[in-house]
Enzyme design. Sequence first.
Site, PDB file in Angstrom:
ATOM      1  N   LYS A  72     -11.871   1.875  -2.536  1.00  0.00           N
ATOM      2  CA  LYS A  72     -11.657   2.450  -4.010  1.00  0.00           C
ATOM      3  C   LYS A  72     -12.697   1.674  -4.684  1.00  0.00           C
ATOM      4  CE  LYS A  72      -7.450   4.122  -2.787  1.00  0.00           C
ATOM      5  NZ  LYS A  72      -7.269   5.436  -2.809  1.00  0.00           N
TER       6      LYS A  72
ATOM      7  N   ALA B  37       3.140   6.236   0.385  1.00  0.00           N
ATOM      8  CA  ALA B  37       3.751   6.916  -0.592  1.00  0.00           C
ATOM      9  C   ALA B  37       2.940   8.059  -1.259  1.00  0.00           C
ATOM     10  CB  ALA B  37       4.737   6.020  -1.300  1.00  0.00           C
ATOM     11  N   PRO B  38       3.414   8.842  -1.568  1.00  0.00           N
ATOM     12  CA  PRO B  38       4.495   9.630  -1.243  1.00  0.00           C
ATOM     13  C   PRO B  38       4.687  10.175   0.018  1.00  0.00           C
ATOM     14  CG  PRO B  38       3.456  10.872  -2.900  1.00  0.00           C
ATOM     15  CD  PRO B  38       2.667   9.868  -2.997  1.00  0.00           C
ATOM     16  N   GLY B  39       3.228  10.260   0.566  1.00  0.00           N
ATOM     17  CA  GLY B  39       3.321  10.999   2.000  1.00  0.00           C
ATOM     18  C   GLY B  39       2.327  12.101   2.426  1.00  0.00           C
TER      19      GLY B  39
ATOM     20  N   ASP C  57       4.720  -5.338   3.051  1.00  0.00           N
ATOM     21  CA  ASP C  57       3.355  -5.245   2.436  1.00  0.00           C
ATOM     22  C   ASP C  57       2.137  -4.751   3.609  1.00  0.00           C
ATOM     23  OD1 ASP C  57       0.562  -6.395   1.648  1.00  0.00           O
ATOM     24  OD2 ASP C  57       1.642  -8.206   0.820  1.00  0.00           O
TER      25      ASP C  57
ATOM     26  N   ASP D  13      -4.795   3.963   2.760  1.00  0.00           N
ATOM     27  CA  ASP D  13      -4.950   4.425   1.411  1.00  0.00           C
ATOM     28  C   ASP D  13      -4.778   3.497   0.275  1.00  0.00           C
ATOM     29  OD1 ASP D  13      -6.237   6.174  -0.521  1.00  0.00           O
ATOM     30  OD2 ASP D  13      -4.429   7.679  -0.533  1.00  0.00           O
TER      31      ASP D  13
HETATM   32  C1  LIG Z   1      -2.975   6.275  -3.465  1.00  0.00           C
HETATM   33  S1  LIG Z   1      -1.616   5.763  -3.155  1.00  0.00           S
HETATM   34  C2  LIG Z   1      -1.350   6.625  -1.493  1.00  0.00           C
HETATM   35  C3  LIG Z   1      -1.074   7.973  -1.543  1.00  0.00           C
HETATM   36  C4  LIG Z   1      -0.922   8.529  -0.175  1.00  0.00           C
HETATM   37  N1  LIG Z   1      -2.024   8.135   0.775  1.00  0.00           N
HETATM   38  C5  LIG Z   1      -0.550  10.003   0.112  1.00  0.00           C
HETATM   39  O1  LIG Z   1      -1.453  10.791   0.677  1.00  0.00           O
HETATM   40  O2  LIG Z   1       0.536  10.311  -0.395  1.00  0.00           O
HETATM   41  C6  LIG Z   1      -1.493   4.059  -2.947  1.00  0.00           C
HETATM   42  C7  LIG Z   1      -0.053   3.667  -2.188  1.00  0.00           C
HETATM   43  O3  LIG Z   1      -0.464   2.311  -1.816  1.00  0.00           O
HETATM   44  C8  LIG Z   1       0.687   1.651  -1.915  1.00  0.00           C
HETATM   45  N2  LIG Z   1       0.269   0.046  -2.055  1.00  0.00           N
HETATM   46  C9  LIG Z   1      -0.506  -0.665  -2.597  1.00  0.00           C
HETATM   47  N3  LIG Z   1      -0.543  -1.729  -2.039  1.00  0.00           N
HETATM   48  C10 LIG Z   1       0.105  -1.959  -1.119  1.00  0.00           C
HETATM   49  C11 LIG Z   1       0.498  -2.934  -0.441  1.00  0.00           C
HETATM   50  N4  LIG Z   1       0.245  -4.180  -0.256  1.00  0.00           N
HETATM   51  N5  LIG Z   1       1.344  -2.803   0.731  1.00  0.00           N
HETATM   52  C12 LIG Z   1       1.925  -1.283   0.960  1.00  0.00           C
HETATM   53  N6  LIG Z   1       1.495  -0.448   0.196  1.00  0.00           N
HETATM   54  C13 LIG Z   1       0.691  -0.632  -0.766  1.00  0.00           C
HETATM   55  C14 LIG Z   1       1.175   1.952  -3.238  1.00  0.00           C
HETATM   56  O4  LIG Z   1       2.573   1.588  -3.428  1.00  0.00           O
HETATM   57  C15 LIG Z   1       0.956   3.326  -3.238  1.00  0.00           C
HETATM   58  O5  LIG Z   1       2.259   4.148  -2.978  1.00  0.00           O
END
Ligand SMILES: C[S@@+](CC[C@H](N)C(=O)[O-])C[C@H]1O[C@@H](n2cnc3c(N)ncnc32)[C@H](O)[C@@H]1O
EC number: 2.1.1.186
Length: 142
Positions: free
Chosen positions: A93, A9-11, A48, A64
């Site tokens: 990161k 998210a958001p995609g 997750d 990501d």
């Molecule tokens: C940096 S953002 C991703 C942005 C995405 N790559 C984009 O291009 O729109 C990080 C995302 O990782 C998700 N996230 C963090 N830990 C997570 C987990 N254990 N399982 C699934 N999603 C996770 C967060 O909810 C967040 O939306």
Amino acid sequence: MTAVDLGAAPGGWTYQFVKKGIHVIAIDNGPMQKELMSTGLVQHEKADGFKFEPPYTVDWLVCDMVERPMKVAELMAKWLANGWTRRAIFNLKLPMKKRYQEVSLCLQTIEAMLKKAGVGYHYQVKHLYHDREEVTVCIMVR
Ligand SMILES: C[S@@+](CC[C@H](N)C(=O)[O-])C[C@H]1O[C@@H](n2cnc3c(N)ncnc32)[C@H](O)[C@@H]1O
């Protein structure tokens, strides 16, 4: 082709696949952009990313998620070692000071896990223009 996007998210990354007509399983508890969902190419799972297992082998894995780099590195190695994907692109990161050391440790861990699994691979690590405190890694199984 098919892809899994962990932390989707958001995609933004999912959009890159959708543009090429690739089906994406998008894993994130957060909402995906509505326009992306209306393409019919995206299956959004509120799960997750560290526990999700794909229902079939996918062509691409991207990740990501904001997490400790070592935890992400181990997850990527697990996917590649299990044969769940043959290609992975992911961000490490790096909010810590000793970034080079951390990346080296992550790469050593991936190497050890894939060697144990008998998986040959090649990889690239780049600090891309838009990356701030992170590097982007691409691993392809030979
Ligand atoms: C940096 S953002 C991703 C942005 C995405 N790559 C984009 O291009 O729109 C990080 C995302 O990782 C998700 N996230 C963090 N830990 C997570 C987990 N254990 N399982 C699934 N999603 C996770 C967060 O909810 C967040 O939306």
